[in-house]
Design a protein around this motif. Structure first.
Motif, short mmCIF file in Angstrom:
data_model
loop_
_atom_site.label_atom_id
_atom_site.label_comp_id
_atom_site.label_asym_id
_atom_site.label_seq_id
_atom_site.Cartn_x
_atom_site.Cartn_y
_atom_site.Cartn_z
N VAL A 237 0.86 -1.18 0.00
CA VAL A 237 0.00 0.00 0.00
C VAL A 237 0.90 1.24 0.00
O VAL A 237 1.79 1.37 0.86
CB VAL A 237 -0.92 0.03 1.24
N VAL A 238 0.69 2.11 -0.96
CA VAL A 238 1.47 3.34 -1.07
C VAL A 238 0.61 4.53 -0.68
O VAL A 238 -0.55 4.63 -1.11
CB VAL A 238 2.08 3.51 -2.48
N GLY A 239 1.14 5.40 0.14
CA GLY A 239 0.44 6.61 0.54
C GLY A 239 1.03 7.82 -0.14
O GLY A 239 2.25 7.93 -0.31
N VAL A 240 0.17 8.76 -0.54
CA VAL A 240 0.61 9.97 -1.24
C VAL A 240 0.23 11.19 -0.40
O VAL A 240 -0.95 11.40 -0.09
CB VAL A 240 -0.02 10.07 -2.64
N ARG A 241 1.23 11.97 -0.04
CA ARG A 241 1.03 13.25 0.64
C ARG A 241 1.58 14.32 -0.30
O ARG A 241 2.73 14.75 -0.18
CB ARG A 241 1.77 13.28 1.97
N ALA A 242 0.79 14.75 -1.26
CA ALA A 242 1.24 15.68 -2.29
C ALA A 242 0.07 16.56 -2.72
O ALA A 242 -1.09 16.25 -2.45
CB ALA A 242 1.78 14.91 -3.49
N GLY A 243 0.41 17.64 -3.40
CA GLY A 243 -0.62 18.56 -3.86
C GLY A 243 -1.08 19.50 -2.76
O GLY A 243 -0.86 19.26 -1.57
N SER A 244 -1.73 20.57 -3.16
CA SER A 244 -2.24 21.59 -2.23
C SER A 244 -3.29 22.40 -2.98
O SER A 244 -3.49 22.22 -4.19
CB SER A 244 -1.10 22.50 -1.77
N ALA A 245 -3.94 23.28 -2.26
CA ALA A 245 -4.92 24.14 -2.92
C ALA A 245 -4.27 24.96 -4.02
O ALA A 245 -4.89 25.25 -5.05
CB ALA A 245 -5.57 25.06 -1.89
N GLN A 246 -3.01 25.32 -3.84
CA GLN A 246 -2.29 26.10 -4.84
C GLN A 246 -1.85 25.25 -6.02
O GLN A 246 -1.83 25.70 -7.16
CB GLN A 246 -1.07 26.77 -4.20
N TYR A 247 -1.50 23.99 -5.75
CA TYR A 247 -1.00 23.09 -6.80
C TYR A 247 -1.75 21.77 -6.77
O TYR A 247 -1.18 20.71 -6.47
CB TYR A 247 0.50 22.83 -6.61
N PRO A 248 -3.02 21.76 -7.08
CA PRO A 248 -3.79 20.51 -7.00
C PRO A 248 -3.34 19.47 -8.03
O PRO A 248 -3.42 18.27 -7.77
CB PRO A 248 -5.23 20.96 -7.25
N GLY A 287 -8.49 6.73 1.66
CA GLY A 287 -7.94 7.74 2.56
C GLY A 287 -6.85 7.21 3.47
O GLY A 287 -6.22 6.18 3.21
N ASP A 288 -6.62 7.93 4.57
CA ASP A 288 -5.50 7.67 5.46
C ASP A 288 -5.57 6.26 6.05
O ASP A 288 -6.65 5.68 6.21
CB ASP A 288 -5.51 8.70 6.59
N GLY A 289 -4.39 5.74 6.37
CA GLY A 289 -4.30 4.40 6.96
C GLY A 289 -2.88 3.90 6.87
O GLY A 289 -1.95 4.63 6.48
N ARG A 290 -2.69 2.65 7.19
CA ARG A 290 -1.35 2.07 7.20
C ARG A 290 -0.82 1.91 5.78
O ARG A 290 -1.55 1.49 4.87
CB ARG A 290 -1.39 0.72 7.90
N VAL A 291 0.46 2.23 5.59
CA VAL A 291 1.09 2.10 4.27
C VAL A 291 2.45 1.43 4.41
O VAL A 291 3.01 1.35 5.50
CB VAL A 291 1.26 3.48 3.59
N GLN A 292 2.98 1.00 3.29
CA GLN A 292 4.34 0.45 3.24
C GLN A 292 5.35 1.44 2.66
O GLN A 292 6.55 1.19 2.68
CB GLN A 292 4.38 -0.85 2.42
#
Length: 473
Positions: A237-248, A287-292
């Motif tokens: 499982v891969v988690g992505v923490r990227a993007g923002s209101a300015q750079y969706p 959504g959020d949860g455990r990732v590798q």
């Protein structure tokens, strides 16, 4: 796997090989390979005009012996001697074959049209030479400007072991090299001066190479292919923490790379509005949860530091890109997360506090330095992307197209490498396999024309099938 060996490694292997062969046999094999390559480049030998630029030593000897073979095949061969000490046996062979020799003081300052050759063979400086070209070599090349060039072993003037080009150098259309590739054949900026590269096998026994380039078979052997009992969690499982209101868009493209199918599940954590757009474009993403593994930074803006800290606290591998790179020094890494960093030259320059031009001029040096200083695998993006690990091992990626220089392509790459990390690949393998697939997907999506980043992401499954030799769905 294509391996590139240093000058010291090659010299030692050549000495060992020569000790087991009759005198001159190794040079003869090299010259035969060079002559065949030049003939193929010209589409035949008879009636062609060939000019040899000849320095001292074995490089010039290879050119002279090959010139003799071309002359015996009907070519008009002329050797311009740029050294007072040309290879004696090679010079004698060329003269016996009817080749013309122009002495070091007789190189013309101009050349009438009827004397212009069909090809120039660059035998000025071999792998043992210093970078740069002497004035006489530069003058000879200026007289022959516009004529295609075949370089002997490496284009004269490049720095062989580093790929640097700190002075004047030859720009070849074809480079014929012997025994093994050298780092200059793979690493920019020197590799851009090589043109196409053809390898002539000399039967050398070579040690492990410090610089490598993956091929399709290598990628196929490393790819995480699911077995019959696998399911979405066992596949990673891969988690992505990227993007923002300015750079969706950065968040969307990072998810697109991660959702290529190489991991079993993708989670998105970030701006609520971006999350809505991610779910609309990729309904399989949760959504959020455990990732590798985590992918952090692309388009993260002012929140990238907090997202990096959250990812590092998990203790799983983390792909760090773009805005998150600026928060890396001083970040809390006590949880022991293995890192893959994916800077372009400008970002690497900022990490190392050096000018961008220095990074672009010495990609190998700066990728290795960043990997060692930051204790991370560093994927330094460029025409020839360099992947370095802290202990100095390097892979260079040779797939791709100039059309890949487009906004958002790096976001896709980050997501892809994150998926490979989550699927269980070691960071060095994940980064180098990801770079290869990213370039291959771009070639497929481009089909020789322009493309945008989303098309690269869409072509990733086809690139994986191609690497695995499974062209049909």
């Amino acid at each position: 796997m294509r391996s590139a060996h240093t000058v010291e490694q090659v010299r030692a292997a050549e000495a060992e090989r020569m000790a087991a062969l009759p005198d001159g046999a190794l040079m003869a094999a090299a010259a035969h390979g060079l002559a065949r390559a030049v003939s193929a480049f010209l589409g035949g030998t008879y009636g062609r005009r060939v000019t040899l630029l000849v320095g001292s030593g074995d490089n010039g000897g290879d050119a002279l012996h090959a010139g003799a073979m071309l002359a015996r095949g009907g070519a008009a061969v002329e050797a311009w001697l740029l050294s007072a000490r040309p290879h004696a046996a090679g010079l004698a062979a060329l003269r016996r074959a009817g080749g013309r020799v122009v002495g070091s003081g007789e190189v013309p300052a101009d050349l009438p049209a009827h004397r212009r050759p069909d090809v120039v063979v660059d035998g000025v400086v071999g792998i043992g030479g210093r970078p740069g070209l002497r004035d006489d070599a530069q003058a000879a090349l200026a007289v022959l400007a516009g004529v295609p060039v075949v370089a002997v072993d490496v284009p004269s003037g490049v720095e062989v072991d580093t790929g640097r080009t700190p002075g004047p150098h030859v720009r070849a259309d074809l480079t014929v090299t012997f025994g093994t590739l050298k780092p200059a054949h793979l690493l920019d900026p020197a590799s851009a001066a090589c043109g196409a590269v053809e390898l002539v096998d000399l039967g050398l026994a070579l040690p492990p190479a410090p610089v490598e380039a993956l091929g399709a078979a290598d990628v196929a052997g490393l790819l995480p292919v699911p077995g019959g009992s696998d399911h979405k969690y066992t596949r990673g499982v891969v988690g992505v923490r990227a993007g923002s209101a300015q750079y969706p868009g950065a968040g969307l493209l990072s998810v697109a790379g991660a959702a290529c199918g190489l991991a079993g599940m993708v989670r998105y954590v970030g701006d609520a509005e971006v999350a809505d757009r991610v779910r609309e474009a990729h309904p399989e993403v949760v959504g959020d949860g455990r990732v590798q593994a985590w992918v952090v930074g692309s388009g993260g803006g002012s929140g990238a530091g907090e997202e990096l800290a959250a990812a590092l606290a998990d203790g799983v591998p983390v792909l760090v890109d773009a805005d998150a790179l600026t928060h890396l020094r001083g970040a809390d890494r006590s949880a022991g997360s293995p890192l893959v960093l994916t800077p372009h030259a400008g970002e690497a320059a900022a990490l190392l506090d050096v000018p961008r031009a220095d990074v672009e001029a010495a990609m190998l040096e700066h990728a290795r330095r960043a990997a060692a200083e930051l204790d991370a695998v560093v994927l330094l993006k460029g025409r020839r992307t360099v992947v370095a690990e802290p202990r100095g091992r390097v892979r260079v990626n040779t797939t791709g197209t100039p059309w890949l220089g487009t906004a958002g392509a790096g976001d896709v790459l980050g997501g892809l490498v994150g998926a490979l990390l989550a699927a269980g690949l070691e960071p060095f393998d994940a980064a180098s396999v990801g770079a290869w697939l990213h370039g291959a997907a771009a070639v497929l999506a481009s089909a020789g024309g322009p493309l945008v980043a989303g098309q690269v992401a869409a072509a990733l499954p086809a690139a994986v099938r191609g690497a695995l030799g499974r062209d049909l769905p």
